[in-house]
Design a protein around this motif. Structure first.
Motif, mmCIF file in Angstrom:
data_model
loop_
_atom_site.group_PDB
_atom_site.id
_atom_site.type_symbol
_atom_site.label_atom_id
_atom_site.label_comp_id
_atom_site.label_asym_id
_atom_site.label_seq_id
_atom_site.Cartn_x
_atom_site.Cartn_y
_atom_site.Cartn_z
ATOM 1 N N TYR A 265 4.922 -5.802 3.698
ATOM 2 C CA TYR A 265 5.999 -5.432 4.592
ATOM 3 C C TYR A 265 5.215 -4.652 5.744
ATOM 4 N N SER A 266 4.567 -3.481 5.473
ATOM 5 C CA SER A 266 4.139 -2.728 6.721
ATOM 6 C C SER A 266 2.943 -2.001 6.301
ATOM 7 N N LEU A 267 2.239 -1.815 7.253
ATOM 8 C CA LEU A 267 1.204 -0.870 7.431
ATOM 9 C C LEU A 267 1.646 0.282 8.190
ATOM 10 N N PHE A 268 1.318 1.605 8.021
ATOM 11 C CA PHE A 268 1.933 2.659 8.760
ATOM 12 C C PHE A 268 0.770 3.619 9.261
ATOM 13 N N VAL A 269 1.189 4.062 10.445
ATOM 14 C CA VAL A 269 0.300 5.185 11.033
ATOM 15 C C VAL A 269 0.566 6.554 10.346
ATOM 16 N N VAL A 270 -0.433 7.311 9.883
ATOM 17 C CA VAL A 270 -0.178 8.573 9.174
ATOM 18 C C VAL A 270 0.180 9.544 10.218
ATOM 19 N N LYS A 271 1.124 10.217 9.899
ATOM 20 C CA LYS A 271 1.537 11.425 10.898
ATOM 21 C C LYS A 271 0.766 12.805 10.563
ATOM 22 N N PRO A 272 0.350 13.457 11.867
ATOM 23 C CA PRO A 272 -0.782 14.519 11.884
ATOM 24 C C PRO A 272 0.313 15.601 11.361
ATOM 25 N N GLN A 273 0.379 15.646 9.989
ATOM 26 C CA GLN A 273 1.305 16.609 9.468
ATOM 27 C C GLN A 273 0.212 17.838 8.365
ATOM 28 N N PRO A 274 1.016 18.756 7.727
ATOM 29 C CA PRO A 274 0.097 19.603 6.695
ATOM 30 C C PRO A 274 -0.400 18.644 5.979
ATOM 31 N N ASP A 275 -1.528 18.825 5.172
ATOM 32 C CA ASP A 275 -2.290 18.318 4.204
ATOM 33 C C ASP A 275 -2.511 16.753 4.428
ATOM 34 N N ARG A 276 -2.554 16.283 5.793
ATOM 35 C CA ARG A 276 -2.769 14.805 5.920
ATOM 36 C C ARG A 276 -3.375 14.965 7.529
ATOM 37 N N HIS A 277 -3.542 16.031 8.233
ATOM 38 C CA HIS A 277 -3.987 15.759 9.507
ATOM 39 C C HIS A 277 -5.592 15.128 9.544
ATOM 40 N N HIS A 278 -6.387 15.551 8.868
ATOM 41 C CA HIS A 278 -7.583 14.988 8.469
ATOM 42 C C HIS A 278 -7.745 13.739 8.081
ATOM 43 N N VAL B 215 8.316 -5.132 -2.073
ATOM 44 C CA VAL B 215 7.484 -5.317 -0.909
ATOM 45 C C VAL B 215 6.718 -3.949 -0.861
ATOM 46 N N SER B 216 5.850 -4.118 0.070
ATOM 47 C CA SER B 216 4.588 -3.154 -0.100
ATOM 48 C C SER B 216 4.858 -2.264 1.251
ATOM 49 N N GLN B 217 4.412 -0.989 1.382
ATOM 50 C CA GLN B 217 4.024 -0.111 2.363
ATOM 51 C C GLN B 217 2.914 0.531 2.272
ATOM 52 N N THR B 218 1.773 0.592 3.306
ATOM 53 C CA THR B 218 0.549 1.049 3.016
ATOM 54 C C THR B 218 0.187 1.977 4.174
ATOM 55 N N PRO C 225 21.840 -11.879 -5.577
ATOM 56 C CA PRO C 225 21.291 -12.169 -4.174
ATOM 57 C C PRO C 225 22.067 -11.681 -3.025
ATOM 58 N N GLU C 226 23.437 -11.335 -3.392
ATOM 59 C CA GLU C 226 24.277 -10.754 -2.413
ATOM 60 C C GLU C 226 24.317 -9.250 -2.020
ATOM 61 N N ARG C 227 23.900 -8.572 -3.175
ATOM 62 C CA ARG C 227 23.690 -6.960 -3.108
ATOM 63 C C ARG C 227 22.474 -6.722 -3.860
ATOM 64 N N LYS C 228 21.306 -6.610 -2.976
ATOM 65 C CA LYS C 228 20.080 -6.499 -3.762
ATOM 66 C C LYS C 228 19.458 -5.231 -3.736
ATOM 67 N N ILE C 229 18.613 -4.909 -4.799
ATOM 68 C CA ILE C 229 17.808 -3.601 -4.904
ATOM 69 C C ILE C 229 16.338 -4.047 -4.493
ATOM 70 N N HIS C 230 15.943 -2.899 -3.537
ATOM 71 C CA HIS C 230 14.634 -3.364 -3.034
ATOM 72 C C HIS C 230 13.644 -2.246 -3.676
ATOM 73 N N ILE C 231 12.541 -2.531 -3.936
ATOM 74 C CA ILE C 231 11.524 -1.791 -4.191
ATOM 75 C C ILE C 231 10.390 -1.635 -3.477
ATOM 76 N N SER C 232 10.189 -0.464 -2.481
ATOM 77 C CA SER C 232 9.183 -0.540 -1.319
ATOM 78 C C SER C 232 8.083 0.110 -2.132
ATOM 79 N N VAL C 233 6.882 -0.485 -2.659
ATOM 80 C CA VAL C 233 5.881 0.047 -3.306
ATOM 81 C C VAL C 233 4.679 0.694 -2.403
ATOM 82 N N GLN C 234 4.528 2.227 -2.420
ATOM 83 C CA GLN C 234 3.546 2.717 -1.578
ATOM 84 C C GLN C 234 2.247 2.232 -2.516
#
Length: 409
Positions: free
Chosen positions: A268-281, A237-240, A202-211
């Motif tokens: 936890y979060s939704l996030f905006v896709v960055k326009p980078q190589p292999d993801r711009h579309h 927690v989740s990230q999408t 409880p004092e020193r947690k391990i967090h898993i942010s799952v995509q």
């Protein structure tokens, strides 16, 4: 100590048969480079191969046109905050220790780490661990690079034991797709679960942010992996990321937001896709991403309403609060430059995919981010073939490689 991708499971789950050979495992794409990617047998079996627009397929395999000049290999300017080989100190209290260079996320924030010549790709953890030990202001350490859970459990134990010997490190975090990408890596590895039980308190947690991108990823195997992590004491927690053509539907996103708490995952979060190589579309205009996130949260019936729409910007992590009347309203959760204001309002044109300019410390518009985009990696585009390498597959294989081959002009 040199680290290697995870491969120390002796056998595959009896519930996971060898991957079926899809009828279209080959294709052609154009890209500025060809990082090494991996796919698990399990995740490939989620693809409906007769559907060229299948969302899992789009997440994994390259398609034609995967490059654009309005991109950077690292839109978050990560190398600017590398303080030691294999360690990024991006905010005063937060650091990332690079422990893996195995990549399967098409939108990975660390794509620069997987190119030839990237100095961090050696993955020697000792310099980074020494840096963290010498900086008591660091309380939150992310194990990343690629995916930290691609690392062998014995190597993870060494890193986590070192971090737990540092009183100032309170939180150890993984950003990982593993619970949905190869869930048996979690629930069949008792040594991994025991490691979490030993070092998450409880004092020193391990967090898993799952995509997690799509409700179809929440299979019985994925739910078992998530349950195993929670029972071992990890916070999950989740990230999408919101992908055009994959999950840009308010009903689908609200279904995901509602199913996550039932699976024991805090949205936890939704996030905006960055326009980078292999993801711009895949990138949506900021106004569209904001409206979609708001619609999904309004339709959600519970904890899904807590998810925040985030952007991982060169100047820091920020929440996109609103896009109204040609302006975007943002709040910094963490900023690299502490003099920046907490709240920012900037012009946002219709169809704009990213925030180019932000106010400088005096409140006047600055051009730092525009300069970053002017430094776009403009290497000549090469045409490549890709194929899924089934030829070396056997019953003990955990992953297959997505191989790319440059085609000479």
């Amino acid at each position: 100590m040199m680290q290697q991708p995870f491969h120390d499971q002796d056998k595959r789950s009896s519930a996971v048969p060898p991957v079926m050979r899809p009828d279209q495992p080959r294709g052609r794409a154009r890209t500025a480079s060809a990082p090494s990617l991996y796919a698990s047998d399990y995740y490939l079996r989620l693809i409906q191969w007769n559907d060229p627009h299948d969302p899992i397929r789009l997440l994994l395999l390259p398609v034609a046109g995967e490059s654009h000049e309005y991109v950077r290999w690292d839109a978050s300017d990560g190398d600017a905050s590398d303080m030691a080989d294999g360690c990024r100190h991006h905010h005063p209290s937060s650091a990332t220790l690079y422990v893996s260079n195995a990549c399967y996320c098409r939108y990975c924030f660390g794509k620069r780490l997987f190119r030839d010549g990237a100095r961090e790709s050696c993955l020697e953890t000792e310099p980074g661990l020494a840096y963290i030990a010498a900086h008591p202001e660091i309380s939150h350490v992310t194990l990343g690079g690629g995916d930290g859970l691609m690392l062998e459990t014995s190597a993870l134990r060494h890193v986590i034991e070192r971090l737990r010997s540092m009183p100032h490190v309170k939180v150890i975090r993984f950003g990982s797709m593993m619970p949905v990408f190869q869930p048996m890596r979690i629930y069949e590895d008792e040594a991994l679960l025991e490691l979490i039980r030993s070092y998450s308190s409880p004092e020193r947690k391990i967090h898993i942010s799952v995509q997690i991108h799509h409700p179809r990823e929440l299979t019985p195997e994925a739910l078992q992996a998530i349950r195993s992590l929670r029972e071992a004491g990890a916070t999950v927690v989740s990230q999408t990321p919101i992908w055009k053509g994959v999950n840009d539907d308010a009903g689908l996103l609200s279904e995901l937001l509602d199913r996550l708490p039932l699976a024991g995952v805090l949205p936890y979060s939704l996030f905006v896709v960055k326009p980078q190589p292999d993801r711009h579309h895949f990138a949506l205009p900021l106004a569209d991403a904001y409206r979609l996130a708001e619609q999904a949260k309004r339709q959600s019936t519970g904890l899904g309403k807590r998810a925040r729409l985030s952007m991982y910007h060169a100047s820091g992590k920020m929440e996109l609060l609103a896009v109204e009347n040609g302006r975007a309203y943002l709040k910094y959760h963490q900023s690299r430059e502490q003099h920046l204001p907490s709240f920012v309002s900037v012009a946002c044109a219709p169809g704009q995919l990213w925030i180019d300019e932000l106010p400088a410390g005096n409140g006047e518009p600055g051009d730092r981010e525009r300069a970053l985009f002017d430094q776009t990696d403009r290497n000549a585009l090469d045409e490549i073939d890709f194929e899924i390498d089934f030829g070396s597959h056997d019953d003990d294989a955990e992953y297959v490689r997505i191989r790319t081959h440059f085609i000479p002009d």
